[in-house]
Design a protein around this motif. Structure first.
Motif, PDB file in Angstrom:
ATOM      1  N   UNK A 121       0.784  -1.115  -0.052  1.00 57.16           N
ATOM      2  CA  UNK A 121      -0.112  -0.174  -0.070  1.00 57.16           C
ATOM      3  C   UNK A 121       0.825   1.468  -0.143  1.00 57.16           C
ATOM      4  N   UNK A 122       1.910   1.210   0.652  1.00 60.50           N
ATOM      5  CA  UNK A 122       2.883   2.334   0.760  1.00 60.50           C
ATOM      6  C   UNK A 122       3.444   2.618  -0.589  1.00 60.50           C
ATOM      7  N   UNK A 123       3.806   1.502  -1.177  1.00 62.02           N
ATOM      8  CA  UNK A 123       4.449   1.768  -2.491  1.00 62.02           C
ATOM      9  C   UNK A 123       3.432   2.403  -3.610  1.00 62.02           C
ATOM     10  N   UNK A 124       2.040   1.760  -3.506  1.00 62.91           N
ATOM     11  CA  UNK A 124       0.937   2.194  -4.354  1.00 62.91           C
ATOM     12  C   UNK A 124       0.723   3.772  -4.207  1.00 62.91           C
ATOM     13  N   UNK A 125       0.808   4.116  -2.837  1.00 53.87           N
ATOM     14  CA  UNK A 125       0.530   5.728  -2.614  1.00 53.87           C
ATOM     15  C   UNK A 125       1.786   6.479  -3.277  1.00 53.87           C
ATOM     16  N   UNK A 126       2.775   5.809  -3.120  1.00 61.13           N
ATOM     17  CA  UNK A 126       3.915   6.492  -3.381  1.00 61.13           C
ATOM     18  C   UNK A 126       3.952   6.944  -5.093  1.00 61.13           C
ATOM     19  N   UNK A 127       3.566   6.127  -5.774  1.00 60.39           N
ATOM     20  CA  UNK A 127       3.446   5.946  -7.284  1.00 60.39           C
ATOM     21  C   UNK A 127       1.888   6.638  -7.690  1.00 60.39           C
ATOM     22  N   UNK A 128       0.999   6.930  -6.472  1.00 57.03           N
ATOM     23  CA  UNK A 128      -0.165   7.521  -6.956  1.00 57.03           C
ATOM     24  C   UNK A 128      -1.010   6.441  -7.745  1.00 57.03           C
ATOM     25  N   UNK A 129      -0.975   5.068  -7.393  1.00 56.73           N
ATOM     26  CA  UNK A 129      -1.674   4.130  -7.932  1.00 56.73           C
ATOM     27  C   UNK A 129      -2.734   3.429  -6.969  1.00 56.73           C
ATOM     28  N   UNK A 130      -3.964   3.476  -7.815  1.00 56.69           N
ATOM     29  CA  UNK A 130      -5.198   3.187  -6.825  1.00 56.69           C
ATOM     30  C   UNK A 130      -5.142   1.605  -6.544  1.00 56.69           C
ATOM     31  N   UNK A 131      -5.389   1.370  -5.647  1.00 54.76           N
ATOM     32  CA  UNK A 131      -5.202  -0.334  -5.297  1.00 54.76           C
ATOM     33  C   UNK A 131      -6.356  -0.987  -5.709  1.00 54.76           C
ATOM     34  N   UNK A 132      -6.409  -1.994  -5.919  1.00 51.05           N
ATOM     35  CA  UNK A 132      -7.395  -2.893  -6.335  1.00 51.05           C
ATOM     36  C   UNK A 132      -8.118  -3.203  -5.164  1.00 51.05           C
ATOM     37  N   UNK A 133      -9.546  -3.051  -4.876  1.00 49.97           N
ATOM     38  CA  UNK A 133     -10.347  -3.182  -3.432  1.00 49.97           C
ATOM     39  C   UNK A 133     -10.106  -4.419  -2.777  1.00 49.97           C
ATOM     40  N   UNK A 134      -9.995  -5.510  -3.749  1.00 54.90           N
ATOM     41  CA  UNK A 134      -9.826  -6.849  -3.127  1.00 54.90           C
ATOM     42  C   UNK A 134      -8.677  -7.036  -2.226  1.00 54.90           C
ATOM     43  N   UNK A 135      -7.631  -6.309  -2.294  1.00 55.33           N
ATOM     44  CA  UNK A 135      -6.480  -6.023  -1.703  1.00 55.33           C
ATOM     45  C   UNK A 135      -6.547  -5.556  -0.187  1.00 55.33           C
ATOM     46  N   UNK A 136      -7.340  -4.483  -0.191  1.00 58.67           N
ATOM     47  CA  UNK A 136      -7.718  -3.920   0.982  1.00 58.67           C
ATOM     48  C   UNK A 136      -8.713  -5.215   1.711  1.00 58.67           C
ATOM     49  N   UNK A 137      -9.597  -5.784   1.268  1.00 60.99           N
ATOM     50  CA  UNK A 137     -10.527  -6.740   1.629  1.00 60.99           C
ATOM     51  C   UNK A 137      -9.610  -7.846   2.397  1.00 60.99           C
ATOM     52  N   UNK A 138      -8.655  -8.305   1.730  1.00 61.48           N
ATOM     53  CA  UNK A 138      -7.586  -9.217   1.886  1.00 61.48           C
ATOM     54  C   UNK A 138      -7.111  -8.815   3.523  1.00 61.48           C
ATOM     55  N   UNK A 139      -6.672  -7.674   3.346  1.00 61.82           N
ATOM     56  CA  UNK A 139      -5.964  -7.190   4.693  1.00 61.82           C
ATOM     57  C   UNK A 139      -6.979  -7.250   5.869  1.00 61.82           C
ATOM     58  N   UNK A 140      -8.297  -7.016   5.622  1.00 64.80           N
ATOM     59  CA  UNK A 140      -9.482  -7.061   6.498  1.00 64.80           C
ATOM     60  C   UNK A 140      -9.467  -8.096   7.166  1.00 64.80           C
ATOM     61  N   UNK A 141      -9.471  -9.194   6.167  1.00 65.07           N
ATOM     62  CA  UNK A 141      -9.660 -10.761   6.457  1.00 65.07           C
ATOM     63  C   UNK A 141      -8.552 -11.252   7.293  1.00 65.07           C
TER      64      UNK A 141
END
Length: 659
Positions: free
Chosen positions: A507-527
């Protein structure tokens, strides 16, 4: 160096060869015709030319096809030192001797000859050009002569002369650069680039040559100088036989700069460039060394390994010979016993990535084994950077990159190493999106997979747009989730802390490159967090927007919230925040809050939820007043509901509950 190939020299599998990183694929293109005398390469048009006494056969190799059939034109008999078509393929020029070049107009059939005016000068060669000031260039011992080709008259018009003494020259159409060697040792060079942008004169320079012994001045041979184009840069490589070094020179408009040297282990070498990767063939040692000089590095990508002949078998030989005959090519001899030998005496390496076996009339295309290179390297960051620069097999490079990251996570490598690996991939992906090259590459792969004509591959696609808030669209991040996070989560269920740290770095790397993260990645972190009952940490991640709100995240919070009502409430809050009214109403009904759901549905004009769901929930509660209230709501606000089957059924249920 030639010789019989033993069974240990070759492997006949079709897969990646563990002992090679560079290969040629069987079958080759057959360039032999009955009665042929010589083979030539017309690099301006990417044609292989085979000559008979009265015909020239040509194979187009711009899009390499081993079963391509040749076209042919008539030529008059006589000696041929060199032969090239004009860049529009309307004229043919044949060097008949060191003093004469003959021209033939294909459209009119007219011919004429151009001869040297002085017997003291000789024609070393010639080449056609797309330079706006001339059509063809003669390289003579007395200098360069630039001509235009008069289509109306049967002669050439001299437009410019560059006078200097020339011993030999090197030219590639790929670079549009001609290097003229002069001096006693042939180490003094004058260069000109003749491109569609005009003619550029390069600074004169000398190549470094070591003395073999006292008072001995070695002479630089033409075969020891190679012009290559790598990543759009033009280099000259010079083999110094005394020091056994391959010296590198880079060309600029106003300077020629020596870049360093590469070690050589053979008295005979050849050079190829495949997908901007430099291959130095140690011919006598029969191995290839792979270099990626993107950052002017002198370190090889891999150790010296043999050139691999891929796909060769007796059955494939029989099939390819049959196919060749069907396509119009003919065989002069059985090639089964001769094609097994690599680096034969009659191998001629063509710029940039072809090799012509003159003795057998076979043309091979040289390719990289990206899988083999990746598997043999322990330098994760370097090999990932190498893979990001590959364009010919971009899809394979992407899959290999994802596999490498997945593997180092499964091996529980240190988090900083994994973070650097992800940084490499995401930085390259972000850059590709910004420049539009990712979109073009996707179009190319899509067209190629549908077997569309190759000419369409080169067309420009629309550049990808940015969203208003500056984040880039993320088609490639779905691949990252599908090929990295999803599979590793299944295999590492007992290592939540490590997975959480890895995901945070992503997520840090995506933020650095201003890339919008695929939502299932966040959902996986929740899981992962919920599975380890790290509810407080999960709540902080949600509130601080480390986990971005989405429908996928909300549903995962609701699913994980069976053990923690506060987490479930966070999921419901996200549905409301995102105005996902339909989903919010459904969940309220499922939880038994059907009256609250009705009020919310009316307020937010939600008319997509079936009335039977509310009625069924009210009936299950066994509360006749609630069921009557729901019936009254739909009767008042849904036209025609009173005459529906649901109204009659549940009206009867109200009566039953009241009795």
């Amino acid at each position: 160096m030639t010789g019989d190939a033993s069974s240990s020299d070759l492997s006949y599998s079709n897969g990646s060869n563990a002992l090679s990183h560079v290969y040629i694929q069987y079958p080759p293109l057959r360039c032999h015709v009955p009665g042929s005398r010589k083979l030539f390469y017309d690099d301006g048009n990417k044609l292989i030319l085979s000559l008979t006494p009265n015909q020239v056969f040509s194979w187009k190799i711009a899009t390499y096809n081993p079963y391509a059939a040749p076209s042919f034109d008539p030529i008059s008999e006589g000696s041929v030192l060199s032969i090239r078509y004009s860049l529009d393929l309307k004229h043919l020029a044949i060097q008949r001797s060191s003093h004469e070049i003959q021209f033939w107009n294909k459209e009119t059939g007219d011919t004429f000859s151009h001869k040297c005016r002085s017997e003291s000068e000789s024609i070393l060669g010639f080449f056609w050009t797309d330079c706006p000031t001339c059509d063809i260039v003669f390289v003579k011992t007395s200098g360069l002569e630039l001509y235009t080709y008069g289509t109306e008259s049967r002669n050439l018009q001299l437009v410019q002369t560059k006078k200097l003494s020339i011993s030999w020259y090197k030219y590639t159409h790929e670079s549009r650069l001609v290097l003229l060697a002069s001096g006693i040792q042939c180490k003094s060079f004058t260069g000109f680039q003749l491109s569609s942008a005009g003619m550029i004169s390069l600074p004169k320079f000398e190549m470094a040559m070591a003395k073999s012994e006292a008072n001995s001045n070695p002479i630089l041979a033409a075969e020891d100088v190679h012009i290559i184009t790598v990543y759009g840069r033009i280099y000259c490589l010079q083999f110094d036989r005394v020091t056994m070094l391959l010296n590198s020179y880079r060309f600029y408009r106003d300077a020629v700069v020596q870049q360093g040297s590469l070690p050589v282990y053979s008295e005979r070498i050849a050079v190829s460039v495949v997908d901007n990767v430099l291959l130095v063939h140690q011919v006598e040692a029969r191995v290839v060394i792979v270099y990626d000089i993107y950052a002017d590095s002198q370190a090889p990508i891999s150790a010296p390994l043999p050139l691999f002949l891929r796909g060769y078998s007796k059955a494939n030989v029989a099939f390819s010979q049959t196919a060749s005959k069907t396509s119009g090519a003919s065989e002069s001899k059985n090639l089964c016993d001769t094609e097994e030998t690599t680096y034969g005496d009659q191998w001629k390496f063509l710029v940039p990535d072809l090799v012509l076996d003159v003795s057998n009339g076979s043309l091979w295309k040289i390719s990289l084994d990206l899988e083999g290179i990746s598997a043999s390297s322990s330098e994760v960051q370097l090999i990932l950077e190498f893979l990001q620069r590959r364009k010919l097999e971009a899809e394979k490079a992407k899959q290999l990159s994802l596999a490498i990251v997945r593997t180092i996570i499964l091996e529980r490598k240190p988090i900083p190493m994994v973070a650097r690996a992800m940084d490499v991939l995401l930085a390259a992906y972000s850059q590709a999106i910004k420049t539009g090259s990712y979109n073009k590459r996707s179009r190319t792969e899509e067209i190629s997979s549908s077997n569309a004509p190759n000419t369409a591959v080169e067309s420009d696609g629309p550049s990808i747009e940015k969203k208003e808030r500056g984040d880039l669209l993320e088609p490639g991040l779905l691949d990252f989730y599908s090929h990295v996070f999803s599979p590793i989560e299944e295999e590492m269920t007992g290592d939540g802390s490590y997975l959480t740290a890895i995901t945070i770095e992503f997520l840090r790397s995506c933020s650095l490159e201003k890339l919008k993260v695929y939502p299932n990645t966040y959902a996986l972190l929740v899981q992962i967090l919920a599975r380890d009952e790290r509810y407080a940490e999960l709540g902080l991640f949600i509130m601080n927007k480390i986990i971005e709100p989405s429908k996928e995240v909300a549903l995962q919070l609701l699913d994980s919230g069976h053990q923690n009502q506060q987490i479930r409430k966070l999921g419901l809050d996200i549905l409301r925040q995102l105005s996902l009214h339909h989903d919010y109403v459904l969940l309220l009904v499922q939880d038994g809050y059907y009256l609250q759901a009705l009020r919310y549905a009316r307020k937010n004009k939600v008319n997509t939820v079936r009335s039977s769901l509310f009625l069924e929930a009210a009936y299950i509660s066994k509360d006749p007043q609630h069921l009557a209230a729901v019936l009254r709501f739909f009767s008042d606000f849904i036209p025609g509901f009173k005459s529906s089957a649901d109204h009659n059924t549940y009206h009867r249920f109200v009566a039953e509950l009241n009795s």
